[in-house]
Design an enzyme around this catalytic site. Structure first.
Site, PDB file in Angstrom:
ATOM      1  N   SER A 146       0.846  -1.194   0.000  1.00 10.33           N
ATOM      2  CA  SER A 146       0.000   0.000   0.000  1.00 10.33           C
ATOM      3  C   SER A 146       0.882   1.245   0.000  1.00 10.33           C
ATOM      4  O   SER A 146       2.008   1.217   0.519  1.00 10.33           O
ATOM      5  CB  SER A 146      -0.890   0.009   1.249  1.00 10.33           C
ATOM      6  N   TYR A 159      -1.823  -1.040  10.330  1.00 12.79           N
ATOM      7  CA  TYR A 159      -1.955  -1.521   8.948  1.00 12.79           C
ATOM      8  C   TYR A 159      -0.845  -0.940   8.088  1.00 12.79           C
ATOM      9  O   TYR A 159      -0.169  -1.655   7.337  1.00 12.79           O
ATOM     10  CB  TYR A 159      -3.324  -1.132   8.397  1.00 12.79           C
ATOM     11  N   LYS A 163       2.397  -2.736   6.111  1.00 14.22           N
ATOM     12  CA  LYS A 163       2.654  -2.579   4.677  1.00 14.22           C
ATOM     13  C   LYS A 163       4.065  -2.059   4.423  1.00 14.22           C
ATOM     14  O   LYS A 163       4.680  -2.376   3.401  1.00 14.22           O
ATOM     15  CB  LYS A 163       1.610  -1.649   4.068  1.00 14.22           C
TER      16      LYS A 163
END
Length: 255
Positions: A146, A159, A163
């Site tokens: 991401s 999160y 990533k």
């Protein structure tokens, strides 16, 4: 899109591929000529995705896999090899983000869930896939990270950190995978209009975000990611490995 033959005879696995980015990638690789194994946690969704792509004349099959379960990961690789004769391409797309909020409010259980799925499961799938890809003389592995891995995010903190770790994993794996004739690259999508990212592109500030922070003036669609993966696994990218491609409409990113 007309079916191509550049990946004819190749076998690909795409995790979390019954919807969104994963489904678009699976469809594109099948259009490029590969046999693609669809996988996800729920059999009903796997069956529906397989049926939809088969109706388009594409060469696909499905295996249920919860990537957080070691036995499911093992089954996904072993059953693919048994049924299709081997493995050439592995696309790791499965990820979770069970919460949004200030990063310092992240609980230990949420942190563990995110890293168990987004990093640990991802790594061990790559490890097992690589063993089989090497037996076929080499191939390609793709991770779906991401743009958050480059720029971070206060409210998607754990999160985003997971990533970032995937980006580092790409670099760490290059030497050993290269010796196995396997290339590994990672795509880093920005805001893509999928159910997974609805909280972003359906937010009250979404229109302003499009106009002020994305130079191309639009959010991405899953096909934008699928095209990049199609390139990375093709012979056109035969001298590219260890790269992390941002797909975000020109949003600035730096690590």
């Amino acid at each position: 899109m007309a079916t191509k033959t550049g990946l004819k005879g190749k076998v690909a696995i795409v995790t979390a591929s019954t919807a969104g980015i994963g489904f678009a990638i699976a469809k594109r690789l099948a259009q490029d000529g590969a046999h693609v194994v669809i996988s996800s946690r729920k059999k009903q969704k796997v069956d529906a995705a397989v049926q939809e792509l088969k109706a388009e004349g594409l060469n696909v099959s499905g295996i249920v896999c919860h990537v957080g379960k070691a036995e499911d990961r093992k089954k996904l690789i072993e059953q693919t090899v048994k049924e299709q004769g081997g493995l050439d391409i592995f696309v790791s797309n499965a990820a979770v983000n069970p919460t949004m909020g200030p990063i310092l409010e992240t609980t230990e259980s949420v942190w563990d869930k995110i890293f168990d799925t987004n990093l640990k499961a991802n790594f061990f799938l790559i490890k097992d896939a690589a063993e089989q890809i090497e037996k076929r003389g080499g191939g390609s592995i793709i991770q779906v990270s991401s743009i958050g891995g480059f720029i971070g995010d206060e409210f998607l903190g754990a999160y985003a950190v997971s990533k970032t770790a995937m980006i580092g994993l790409t670099k760490a794996l290059v030497p050993q995978l290269a010796s196995m004739n396997i290339r590994i690259n990672t795509i880093c999508p920005g805001v893509i209009k999928t159910r997974f990212s609805e909280a972003l592109w359906k937010s009250p500030m979404a229109e302003e975000m499009e106009k002020t922070t994305i130079p191309m003036g639009r959010f991405g669609v899953s096909e934008d990611c699928a095209g990049a993966v199609s390139f990375f696994v093709s012979d056109d990218a035969s001298y590219i490995t260890g790269e992390n491609m941002v797909i975000a409409g020109g949003v600035k990113s730096r690590l």
